[in-house]
Design an enzyme around this catalytic site. Structure first.
Site, mmCIF file in Angstrom:
data_model
loop_
_atom_site.group_PDB
_atom_site.id
_atom_site.type_symbol
_atom_site.label_atom_id
_atom_site.label_comp_id
_atom_site.label_asym_id
_atom_site.label_seq_id
_atom_site.Cartn_x
_atom_site.Cartn_y
_atom_site.Cartn_z
ATOM 1 N N LYS A 62 0.890 -1.161 0.000
ATOM 2 C CA LYS A 62 0.000 0.000 0.000
ATOM 3 C C LYS A 62 0.924 1.206 0.000
ATOM 4 O O LYS A 62 2.022 1.142 0.541
ATOM 5 C CB LYS A 62 -0.858 0.007 1.257
ATOM 6 C CG LYS A 62 -1.866 -1.121 1.293
ATOM 7 C CD LYS A 62 -2.767 -0.972 2.485
ATOM 8 C CE LYS A 62 -3.649 -2.184 2.630
ATOM 9 N NZ LYS A 62 -4.260 -2.249 3.959
ATOM 10 N N HIS A 119 1.714 6.490 3.033
ATOM 11 C CA HIS A 119 0.915 7.711 3.051
ATOM 12 C C HIS A 119 1.307 8.621 4.217
ATOM 13 O O HIS A 119 2.161 8.297 5.039
ATOM 14 C CB HIS A 119 -0.570 7.388 3.039
ATOM 15 C CG HIS A 119 -1.020 6.635 4.239
ATOM 16 N ND1 HIS A 119 -1.368 7.254 5.398
ATOM 17 C CD2 HIS A 119 -1.150 5.296 4.449
ATOM 18 C CE1 HIS A 119 -1.705 6.341 6.280
ATOM 19 N NE2 HIS A 119 -1.571 5.141 5.731
ATOM 20 N N HIS A 159 1.913 7.652 7.931
ATOM 21 C CA HIS A 159 3.138 6.971 8.349
ATOM 22 C C HIS A 159 4.283 7.938 8.604
ATOM 23 O O HIS A 159 5.256 7.592 9.244
ATOM 24 C CB HIS A 159 3.575 5.946 7.306
ATOM 25 C CG HIS A 159 2.685 4.743 7.302
ATOM 26 N ND1 HIS A 159 1.943 4.383 6.210
ATOM 27 C CD2 HIS A 159 2.408 3.849 8.268
ATOM 28 C CE1 HIS A 159 1.245 3.301 6.506
ATOM 29 N NE2 HIS A 159 1.497 2.956 7.749
HETATM 30 N N1 ARG Z 1 1.473 -1.671 10.174
HETATM 31 C C1 ARG Z 1 0.659 -0.968 11.110
HETATM 32 C C2 ARG Z 1 -0.118 0.128 10.405
HETATM 33 O O1 ARG Z 1 0.284 0.595 9.361
HETATM 34 C C3 ARG Z 1 1.455 -0.344 12.233
HETATM 35 C C4 ARG Z 1 2.255 -1.302 13.068
HETATM 36 C C5 ARG Z 1 2.622 -0.734 14.401
HETATM 37 N N2 ARG Z 1 3.441 -1.611 15.170
HETATM 38 C C6 ARG Z 1 2.985 -2.701 15.812
HETATM 39 N N3 ARG Z 1 3.858 -3.443 16.453
HETATM 40 N N4 ARG Z 1 1.732 -3.005 15.830
HETATM 41 O O2 ARG Z 1 -1.135 0.545 10.918
#
Ligand code: ARG
Length: 566
Positions: A126, A129, A132
């Protein structure tokens, strides 16, 4: 020379009812310069001594024997204010900076301890964006802040590289994908077919079944499925890395969700053995009703694992691997419940280190500049944000300083710095507005403003044409208000870094940088540096050097390049 300690010493010689350590801790630095350098509030003593605080302040101040470093003691209401002898104070601060140089501000509070920082962590396939950006920038600043106070930071980019989206993507690619287009347009082409999948699946729900089947194939190790998955991951990483390079950010580990595929079974087994697992509508959950939370989902009806399952497994792995003192997770506020739930599961599993897991939430991002909004559906791409900041910077440079050398490179550093600075200027939880006009205002409290101040200090040092700064100066020549003010801010810098770490708040450093830049600009405005003579010139140049050095290291802590010229 520790002034605060000396003050605590004299205070505790008259205040016998309170522990010396407590006295030391309650000494404050007044925000208003005219109220002295240190202040001791007497409110807390009122309980012990059973007298009104202002009276206590008066009585103590009459008994105190003024230490040599203190010029004047004054009582204002319930505060005893101490004015340090200016030239002693300046000597003390500047000698520390001259001695430690770029290491000024570092401490060893966290010596021998590891802190794991989970940040950025975008979902693969994805687009990267705007949401992030915050995690990336805040995480990077905290990474540096903790290193600065002696911890060993371990930066982990926990990539979202497994899950249903890949099943969908495989179906989409097989139906509407084109290898060349993907190679050429990488992630944009992947998002295009991903969006197409959703449109088509609405008309034809069997596509969803197909996607699920591909995910199962991935889980079973099917060669074709994994090959495509790997390809999608690589393509995304190429894009992410391009952005990380521009932001000048690196990670120690990129172990994402897929890394835990073969580690979850034993964790699920453990949860079950600890009698925490319950069936609910075919799925396996941990009931958290007692703790006022919805259940934590561990296994789906089809046996598939979920986001919390992976996070629990990853935390156990990280504890084993890094024996962390703390493991912090930097995500948007809307993931609050997710973290609270699985932290609770670890607690129920009997891991007492669950309390060292900390979710560090942040607020939303909104666009002040409407033109930025939609190029691709409703997602705002991170790269578009960076590009527009750099473009705008370029046009400002073309207007203000068209003959600048390395214009492109400098525009990149200023534009990106402005974006980072803007993100770190307020408490994390506040929403951030992307208003390019404001972010790039060279006279505002902005990235370009502090970078410019640094470049100004560099330019003064260049023009001074001295091969080496002479640190053997007459400190009494720096007793004017503006110089003292600069020194006060330099003096507070190490404490600000500690405070920022304790609160997980990079803005504390960012704001301090602004304060230092403003104080220096006032010093520059009020005093002639290069136009002065002899010892005075020498002293002012040394002060300029100190400011330049601290600005440079502080900017690098929050992830911004300090420019020599702009
Ligand atoms: N990949 C997730 C997102 O984009 C965030 C991950 C954050 N870290 C974790 N250990 N859950 O929403």
């Amino acid at each position: 020379m520790d002034f605060k300690k000396q003050i605590a010493d004299v205070l505790s010689s008259v205040v016998s009812d309170v522990d010396k350590d407590d006295i030391f801790k309650s000494i404050e630095i007044p925000s208003d310069l005219s109220k002295g350098d240190y202040a001791f509030p007497c409110f807390k003593l009122a309980k012990v001594l059973k007298k009104a605080p202002p009276l206590i302040a008066k009585e103590i101040s009459e008994k105190i024997i003024k230490p040599e470093c203190v010029e004047k003691i004054e009582v204002i209401n319930a505060y005893i204010n101490f004015y340090i002898d200016k030239s002693l104070f300046i000597k003390d601060v500047l000698e520390k900076v001259f001695d430690k140089k770029e290491n000024y501000g570092k401490s060893d509070l966290g010596k021998g301890k590891n802190i794991v920082i989970d940040y950025s962590s975008p979902n693969v396939a994805k687009p990267f964006h705007i949401g992030h950006l915050r995690s990336t920038v805040i995480g990077n600043a905290l990474y540096n802040i903790f290193n600065c106070i002696g911890y060993k930071s371990v930066g982990i980019n926990y990539l979202g590289d497994w899950g249903t989206q890949f099943g969908k993507l495989i179906v989409a690619y097989k139906n509407w994908g084109d290898k060349e287009a993907v190679e050429k347009d990488d992630i944009k082409e992947l998002s295009r077919i991903y969006v197409k999948f959703h449109e088509e699946a609405e008309k034809n729900p069997s596509l969803d079944d197909e996607a699920r089947n591909w995910l199962v194939k991935m889980q079973e190790g099917d060669e074709e499925a994994l090959k495509l998955w790997k390809w999608f991951v690589d393509i995304s990483m190429k894009e992410f890395n391009r952005i990380y390079d521009r932001l000048n950010i690196k990670f120690d580990s990129y172990k994402g969700e897929s890394f835990y595929n073969d580690k979850m079974a034993s964790v699920v087994k453990e949860i079950k053995e600890k009698n925490l697992l319950k069936e609910s509508e075919g799925a396996q959950i941990v009931d958290l009703y007692e703790y006022n939370m919805p259940p934590c989902l561990i296994l789906r009806r089809d046996g598939g694992t979920l986001y919390p399952t992976r996070d629990i497994s990853a935390a156990i792995y990280r504890k084993k691997t890094y024996d962390f003192e703390k493991c912090i997770y930097i995500t948007a506020l809307d993931q609050n419940l997710h973290f609270a739930q699985w932290f609770k599961v670890l607690e129920l599993m009997g891991y007492d280190w669950y309390k060292d897991l900390i979710h560090i939430p942040f607020g939303l991002v909104s666009l002040g500049d409407r033109k930025l909004s939609t190029r691709k559906g409703h997602v705002v791409l991170m790269e578009d944000i960076l590009n527009s900041a750099v473009e705008k910077t370029k046009s400002i440079i073309d207007e203000k300083n068209p003959n600048l050398k390395d214009k492109e490179k400098i525009a990149e550093d200023i534009g990106i710095g402005a974006v980072i600075f803007n993100d770190l200027y307020n408490s994390r939880i506040k929403n951030v507005v992307f208003d390019l006009q404001k972010m790039l205002n060279f006279d505002g409290e902005t990235g370009p403003y502090v970078q410019y101040t640094h470049a100004r200090a560099c330019s003064i040092l260049r023009k001074a044409e001295i091969s080496k700064i002479d640190f053997d100066i007459d400190f009494s020549l720096l007793c004017d208000d503006a110089s003292v003010d600069v020194c006060r801010i330099l003096n507070e810098y190490p404490d600000k870094i500690i405070d920022a770490a304790e609160k997980y708040e990079p803005y504390i450093v960012t704001r301090h940088i602004v304060a230092l830049a403003q104080a220096f600009n006032k010093f520059y405005h009020d005093n002639s540096i290069l136009g002065s003579d002899g010892d005075l010139k020498k002293a002012r140049i040394a002060l300029t050097y100190a400011v330049k050095t601290v600005l440079c290291s502080a900017l690098s802590i929050i992830g911004i390049k300090a420019l020599e010229e702009m």
